[in-house]
Write a protein that holds these residues in place. Structure first.
Motif, PDB file in Angstrom:
ATOM      1  N   UNK A 224       0.839  -1.205   0.000  1.00 55.34           N
ATOM      2  CA  UNK A 224       0.000   0.000   0.000  1.00 55.34           C
ATOM      3  C   UNK A 224       0.872   1.253   0.000  1.00 55.34           C
ATOM      4  N   UNK A 225       1.933   1.238   0.808  1.00 54.50           N
ATOM      5  CA  UNK A 225       2.855   2.369   0.826  1.00 54.50           C
ATOM      6  C   UNK A 225       3.506   2.602  -0.517  1.00 54.50           C
ATOM      7  N   UNK A 226       3.845   1.519  -1.207  1.00 55.01           N
ATOM      8  CA  UNK A 226       4.442   1.621  -2.544  1.00 55.01           C
ATOM      9  C   UNK A 226       3.445   2.240  -3.529  1.00 55.01           C
ATOM     10  N   UNK A 227       2.198   1.770  -3.482  1.00 53.53           N
ATOM     11  CA  UNK A 227       1.176   2.280  -4.409  1.00 53.53           C
ATOM     12  C   UNK A 227       0.804   3.730  -4.107  1.00 53.53           C
ATOM     13  N   UNK A 228       0.978   4.148  -2.840  1.00 47.14           N
ATOM     14  CA  UNK A 228       0.579   5.498  -2.440  1.00 47.14           C
ATOM     15  C   UNK A 228       1.699   6.523  -2.587  1.00 47.14           C
ATOM     16  N   UNK A 229       2.832   6.091  -3.102  1.00 48.52           N
ATOM     17  CA  UNK A 229       4.014   6.962  -3.123  1.00 48.52           C
ATOM     18  C   UNK A 229       3.794   8.255  -3.902  1.00 48.52           C
ATOM     19  N   UNK A 230       2.921   8.240  -4.902  1.00 48.29           N
ATOM     20  CA  UNK A 230       2.729   9.434  -5.737  1.00 48.29           C
ATOM     21  C   UNK A 230       1.624  10.356  -5.205  1.00 48.29           C
ATOM     22  N   UNK A 231       1.056  10.011  -4.038  1.00 46.43           N
ATOM     23  CA  UNK A 231      -0.037  10.808  -3.499  1.00 46.43           C
ATOM     24  C   UNK A 231       0.387  11.554  -2.235  1.00 46.43           C
ATOM     25  N   UNK A 232      -0.296  12.662  -1.965  1.00 48.66           N
ATOM     26  CA  UNK A 232      -0.098  13.363  -0.707  1.00 48.66           C
ATOM     27  C   UNK A 232      -0.739  12.557   0.421  1.00 48.66           C
ATOM     28  N   UNK A 233      -0.304  12.825   1.650  1.00 55.59           N
ATOM     29  CA  UNK A 233      -0.909  12.141   2.799  1.00 55.59           C
ATOM     30  C   UNK A 233      -2.403  12.457   2.891  1.00 55.59           C
ATOM     31  N   UNK A 234      -2.756  13.682   2.538  1.00 46.55           N
ATOM     32  CA  UNK A 234      -4.163  14.088   2.593  1.00 46.55           C
ATOM     33  C   UNK A 234      -5.007  13.255   1.638  1.00 46.55           C
ATOM     34  N   UNK A 235      -4.517  13.065   0.424  1.00 51.51           N
ATOM     35  CA  UNK A 235      -5.273  12.289  -0.552  1.00 51.51           C
ATOM     36  C   UNK A 235      -5.339  10.821  -0.145  1.00 51.51           C
ATOM     37  N   UNK A 236      -4.247  10.289   0.374  1.00 49.47           N
ATOM     38  CA  UNK A 236      -4.243   8.901   0.837  1.00 49.47           C
ATOM     39  C   UNK A 236      -5.246   8.722   1.968  1.00 49.47           C
ATOM     40  N   UNK A 237      -5.279   9.675   2.888  1.00 55.39           N
ATOM     41  CA  UNK A 237      -6.184   9.573   4.033  1.00 55.39           C
ATOM     42  C   UNK A 237      -7.635   9.451   3.567  1.00 55.39           C
TER      43      UNK A 237
END
Length: 642
Positions: free
Chosen positions: A116-129
């Motif tokens: 999940x961390x790998x897939x979320x690398x291109x997103x901001x923390x706000x967008x991931x949240x």
């Protein structure tokens, strides 16, 4: 107006520091890689196949696993992990209790967190949240942003969270929730390039998926506007979509899903129509075994009644709209009831068991009192359905005739053209319309019809029928629709429909350049994404045309088309490095996927050579963000802060 705008902006950012913070945030976002877009078209109610593509990210989940785990995992391990992410409930329920040990849960959750961390690398923390399930949001964030290798205390903290999840018997639910996040991260935005409806009865399941999707747009197809027209009061559109449902064996499903009052129709058909072989329902894996002999006979009779009423209503539109230039398709008027023949474009043909008693000789397009009651009842129950209203609202909010997005042009059908390669002028509304102006004209009238759905038989509503069957409709793209001939005339030559020249001209680079230029796009950089016509792979047809400038992504997702295409559809991916075309093989049952021969059913092919990586600032969203940045800079300059 400008001062009011800045006053409102100042209310939100009431200190210089808050502006600086937001500027830094927006400028940082601009330099992130663009998200992956998925382009799909021509779902035609194939809900199982559609959901499979979303669950697997159109094969992108498996590719990400390959990129992340590489040679450290075996192919079997990667396939099993991919299947778990796409079908967690099925995988977990298929496992024996003895297999789901504490250690298995611990490793699986750790692997999912890492991935999940790998897939979320291109997103901001706000967008991931925003993508995380609320129930487990805090725990997931703690696990994602805790590096157990950095310090013993951090390792103990990480281990404690996982141990507590497992001992509280939350591990299985947690895994299912986390697996639901990954496809959303893998596909940032979905483009549905037309035709959600018809051919099978899964359209509402598809619509629910779309309405729940985090980021989607729709380019209306001819089948979508068929439904929109029915919702907005077109009786011809409504009878047509119900006839299609009878033809493909899911009419009873529509009755149940939308609460339609079909009883008067059933009684009328049973009393006035005998069986006719041309009206036997076409069975599919979705409908086989659903019918017994008795209700299949009734469906045949209902199918006939719907067809005849449809032809009458279409004839009425053709009569009142001479500007549609469709008098040759006013076919009921061309029937010689005494000789049981019809004259079409100067040629006389025998009719196969046509129900002459169901039409008036002096006015064949007039509905009988019984038929009028049936149509009014059907329209009232259709328009009053809560689910239908939800569909209408969503299609209007998210849909359009075409879309320019990230400098690509998306539309479903065609841009009507002359054989010479020039845009064909279409005389509608007292104007000669062509190219972009023609599509804008249709969209304006569809929205006008939606605003006045209580009004029937007006020009805007009739135009929604023309969009379905008109010879120069940008959504239909054929010279005529030969439904009548296919039912009642055995000579197959009468069944042929001539495609608009667009469909062979779009293979030429000059045509693609002309269309892109018409919509204000740079033909050196932009591409056209098109649906509508199944790509006949078995006959050697290619979905990539015009030197890579045109993608045709209708590969036949619905089972009804797969005998022609030989595959189960195309989709298109566009990530920060360029386009990938995905060919989907026929989806096996999930139970088979869970068997010994686990395999990926999506095959990818790179279209672009590796390009310079695109960032958010290079996209449509980036343009919007840049406008916000300029507004904040202007606010700093013009506004007075104490």
């Amino acid at each position: 107006m400008k001062d009011k705008y800045f006053d409102l902006l100042k209310e939100k950012y009431n200190t210089v520091e808050s502006i600086y913070t937001e500027l830094m945030n927006l400028e940082a976002i601009q330099n992130l890689p663009k998200g992956t877009e998925l382009f799909l078209s021509d779902i035609h109610g194939a809900s199982r196949e559609f959901k499979h593509i979303l669950k697997t990210g159109s094969g992108n989940v498996r590719e990400k696993i390959e990129n992340f785990y590489g040679d450290t995992w075996s192919e079997a391990e990667k396939n099993t992990f991919s299947l778990l992410i796409s079908y967690p409930d099925k995988v977990l329920s298929s496992m024996k209790s003895s297999e789901k040990t504490h250690d298995w849960y611990y490793k699986t959750i750790s692997d999912l967190i890492d991935f999940t961390g790998f897939c979320a690398a291109k997103y901001t923390r706000s967008k991931l949240r925003k993508a995380l399930p609320e129930k487990y949001r805090y725990i997931i964030e703690e696990l994602l942003y805790t590096d157990p290798s950095s310090h013993k205390d951090r390792n103990d903290y990480y281990h404690s969270i996982l141990k507590r999840l497992i001992t509280l018997k939350q591990a299985q639910r947690f895994i299912v929730s986390l697996c639901g996040v990954i496809p959303r991260l893998v596909i940032d935005h979905l483009h549905l390039v037309g035709d959600i409806f018809d051919r099978s009865g899964g359209e509402y399941v598809v619509m629910e998926e779309l309405m729940d999707h985090h980021s989607v747009d729709i380019q209306w197809g001819n089948h979508d506007v068929l439904w929109l027209g029915a919702i907005h009061g077109s009786k011809a559109n409504l009878l047509t979509l119900l006839r299609i449902a009878a033809r493909y064996g899911y009419l009873y499903e529509l009755e149940k899903t939308y609460g339609l009052n079909l009883r008067p129709l059933f009684l009328y058909a049973e009393n006035h129509y005998a069986e006719h072989e041309s009206f036997n329902p076409k069975m599919s894996p979705y409908t086989e075994g659903v019918f017994n002999e008795e209700n299949e006979t009734l469906l045949n009779q209902v199918h006939q009644a719907l067809a005849v009423i449809q032809f009458k209503l279409e004839g009425q539109i053709i009569e009142r709209r001479p500007e549609f230039n469709m008098s040759k398709r006013d076919l009921l008027k061309a029937i010689d009831c005494d000789k049981e023949k019809i004259v079409i474009e100067g040629t006389r043909h025998d009719l196969n068991n046509f129900p002459y008693s169901r039409i008036e000789r002096d006015n064949p397009n007039r509905l009988s009192p019984e038929e009028m009651y049936i149509v009014d009842t059907l329209l009232a129950s259709f328009q009053q359905s809560e689910k239908i209203r939800r569909i209408n609202k969503f299609l209007l909010r998210k849909g359009s005739m075409y879309l320019v997005y990230n400098n690509q042009l998306l539309y479903h059908g065609c841009i009507p053209m002359e054989k010479s390669g020039e845009f064909a002028p279409v005389q509608l509304g007292g104007r000669g319309l062509k190219g972009k102006a023609l599509l804008d004209f249709f969209e304006n009238h569809i929205r006008e019809s939606a605003a006045h759905s209580e009004v029937q038989d007006d020009f805007s509503t009739d135009l929604e029928w023309y969009a379905w069957a008109g010879p120069l409709s940008p959504l239909f793209g054929r010279n005529k629709m030969t439904t009548f001939e296919r039912y009642y005339i055995k000579d197959s030559q009468t069944h042929k429909e001539e495609r608009d020249p667009y469909f062979y001209l779009r293979s030429e680079e000059a045509t693609a350049d002309k269309i892109l230029n018409e919509f204000g796009l740079d033909f050196k950089e932009s591409k056209i994404i098109n649906g509508h016509t199944p790509v006949k792979v078995k006959q050697g047809e290619e979905p990539v045309k015009a030197a890579g400038k045109v993608f045709v992504i209708d590969g036949g997702m619905n089972e009804a088309y797969q005998k022609t295409t030989g595959i189960a559809g195309y989709s298109l991916l566009n990530n920060s490095y360029g386009f990938q075309l995905v060919t989907h093989q026929t989806v096996e049952a999930v139970d088979e996927l869970l068997g010994k021969n686990k395999k990926e059913v999506s095959l990818k092919r790179m279209i672009d050579k590796k390009l310079k990586r695109k960032l958010i600032k290079d996209t449509t969203i980036g343009q919007s963000i840049q406008t916000q940045i300029e507004d904040l800079k202007n606010l700093l300059y013009y506004a007075n802060y104490d």
